[in-house]
Design a protein around this motif. Structure first.
Motif, PDB file in Angstrom:
ATOM      1  N   UNK A 195      48.249  26.588  89.783  1.00  0.00           N
ATOM      2  CA  UNK A 195      47.950  27.929  89.341  1.00  0.00           C
ATOM      3  C   UNK A 195      48.720  28.524  88.433  1.00  0.00           C
ATOM      4  N   UNK A 196      49.772  28.133  88.161  1.00  0.00           N
ATOM      5  CA  UNK A 196      50.772  28.870  87.399  1.00  0.00           C
ATOM      6  C   UNK A 196      50.496  28.456  86.128  1.00  0.00           C
ATOM      7  N   UNK A 197      50.702  29.537  85.108  1.00  0.00           N
ATOM      8  CA  UNK A 197      50.378  29.315  83.665  1.00  0.00           C
ATOM      9  C   UNK A 197      51.873  29.924  82.850  1.00  0.00           C
ATOM     10  N   UNK A 198      51.632  29.468  81.591  1.00  0.00           N
ATOM     11  CA  UNK A 198      52.540  30.477  80.738  1.00  0.00           C
ATOM     12  C   UNK A 198      51.855  30.918  79.644  1.00  0.00           C
ATOM     13  N   UNK A 199      52.384  32.051  79.048  1.00  0.00           N
ATOM     14  CA  UNK A 199      51.804  32.547  77.864  1.00  0.00           C
ATOM     15  C   UNK A 199      52.514  32.340  76.693  1.00  0.00           C
ATOM     16  N   UNK A 200      52.092  32.285  75.499  1.00  0.00           N
ATOM     17  CA  UNK A 200      52.784  31.869  74.145  1.00  0.00           C
ATOM     18  C   UNK A 200      53.411  33.407  73.662  1.00  0.00           C
ATOM     19  N   UNK A 201      53.474  34.437  74.275  1.00  0.00           N
ATOM     20  CA  UNK A 201      53.891  35.743  73.630  1.00  0.00           C
ATOM     21  C   UNK A 201      55.346  35.491  73.111  1.00  0.00           C
ATOM     22  N   UNK A 202      55.332  35.872  71.931  1.00  0.00           N
ATOM     23  CA  UNK A 202      56.515  35.679  70.981  1.00  0.00           C
ATOM     24  C   UNK A 202      57.322  34.394  71.109  1.00  0.00           C
ATOM     25  N   UNK A 203      56.793  33.267  71.578  1.00  0.00           N
ATOM     26  CA  UNK A 203      57.339  31.862  71.822  1.00  0.00           C
ATOM     27  C   UNK A 203      57.526  31.114  70.379  1.00  0.00           C
ATOM     28  N   UNK A 204      58.508  30.670  70.158  1.00  0.00           N
ATOM     29  CA  UNK A 204      58.412  29.827  68.923  1.00  0.00           C
ATOM     30  C   UNK A 204      58.334  30.527  67.483  1.00  0.00           C
ATOM     31  N   UNK A 205      58.162  31.796  67.497  1.00  0.00           N
ATOM     32  CA  UNK A 205      58.138  32.390  66.129  1.00  0.00           C
ATOM     33  C   UNK A 205      59.795  32.719  65.673  1.00  0.00           C
ATOM     34  N   UNK A 206      59.671  32.856  64.482  1.00  0.00           N
ATOM     35  CA  UNK A 206      61.304  32.790  63.910  1.00  0.00           C
ATOM     36  C   UNK A 206      61.965  34.034  64.482  1.00  0.00           C
ATOM     37  N   UNK A 207      61.387  35.095  64.611  1.00  0.00           N
ATOM     38  CA  UNK A 207      62.082  36.366  65.100  1.00  0.00           C
ATOM     39  C   UNK A 207      62.745  35.959  66.378  1.00  0.00           C
ATOM     40  N   UNK A 208      62.030  35.176  67.293  1.00  0.00           N
ATOM     41  CA  UNK A 208      62.757  34.775  68.631  1.00  0.00           C
ATOM     42  C   UNK A 208      63.656  33.520  68.483  1.00  0.00           C
TER      43      UNK A 208
END
Length: 275
Positions: A195-208
């Motif tokens: 039941x564990x998920x991840x969210x995409x929040x700020x993942x893979x964006x140039x800033x990060x």
């Protein structure tokens, strides 16, 4: 495509002002974190609608004892007046947390936020054992910011979250920011707990990615767990347009069904939008 975003922040204005003041200090330290959507509430809601966000979880979180219950009441009122908003809740490691989380669940909360870094509390605290148990039993997702990014805290680190999950293996946990910077550790937890998920929040964006490199096998591993990856944006507190996050997801080489799942279907399922 219609979007469902599980990681959005709307808060009482006095609380949001303090959050924005934090990012002002970040800018003063040399990190160019200019909040792209630093506007009034109506303008922010209009922006989400124009982007195609049909539902979102407006996450709130306390930084000290005595805040969580009234934040839950504010979040319930917000959801009652904003059609796209799902009612959310939060908690702190304090006496009474079990009771006010139960109250929020009974009132209709369909997503919770645990901000271990900002709150500075130990998620393994026995004061929270009943909270995690209630959320696991209800099947209500909790977005957990327990990773070490952007700054490690006393109780951050995915190993600590793993201890919580060992006690409550049925917990529907969404690892915020995909556990940044420990992306591999977060993916390991997704593969370990059903039941564990991840969210995409700020993942893979140039800033990060200028600060945190993506794993070489990211695209391959994401394709294998696309049913447990959920769109998250951190709107409005992002230093770039919302579309940049969508572009990042679309750069992962996924098929149309996987993109549909991440950008809409998985979030709709977790937030019980069919009910």
């Amino acid at each position: 495509m219609a979007l469902v975003d599980i990681h959005v922040h709307f808060m009482p204005q006095n609380v949001l002002d303090k959050v924005w003041s934090y990012f002002d200090r970040v800018r003063e330290s040399g990190v160019d974190w200019y909040i792209h959507y630093r506007t009034d509430e109506n303008a922010r809601l209009t922006a989400l609608r124009e982007l195609g966000v049909v539902a979102f979880a407006p996450l709130v979180y306390p930084h000290k004892p005595g805040m969580a219950e009234w934040l839950n009441e504010w979040a319930a009122d917000f959801a009652a007046r904003v059609p796209e908003a799902v009612q959310t809740g939060t908690f702190y490691a304090e006496p009474g947390a079990d009771a006010y989380v139960r109250k929020a669940l009974e009132a209709g909360a369909r997503c919770f936020k645990s901000h271990v870094q900002v709150g500075g509390y130990d998620p393994r605290d026995e004061l929270l054992d009943g909270v995690w148990g209630q959320l696991a039993e209800a099947g209500v997702p909790v977005v957990v910011h327990g990773g070490d990014g952007p700054i490690p805290g006393e109780f951050t680190g995915l190993g600590i979250l793993d201890e919580v999950l060992r006690r409550h293996p049925r917990l529907t946990a969404v690892i915020a920011h995909a556990g940044m910077p420990d992306y591999r550790g977060a993916l390991d937890l997704v593969e370990r707990y059903q039941n564990v998920h991840i969210d995409t929040c700020m993942v893979g964006v140039p800033f990060t990615t200028r600060m945190v490199a993506m794993p070489d096998d990211w695209n391959l591993r994401i394709a294998g767990i696309a049913d447990r990856v959920v769109l998250g944006s951190d709107f409005p507190n992002i230093p770039y347009p919302y579309e940049v996050q969508l572009d990042a997801v679309r750069s992962w080489g996924l098929d149309a069904a996987a993109e549909q799942a991440i950008l809409h279907d998985n979030g709709a399922r977790l937030l019980q939008l069919s009910r």
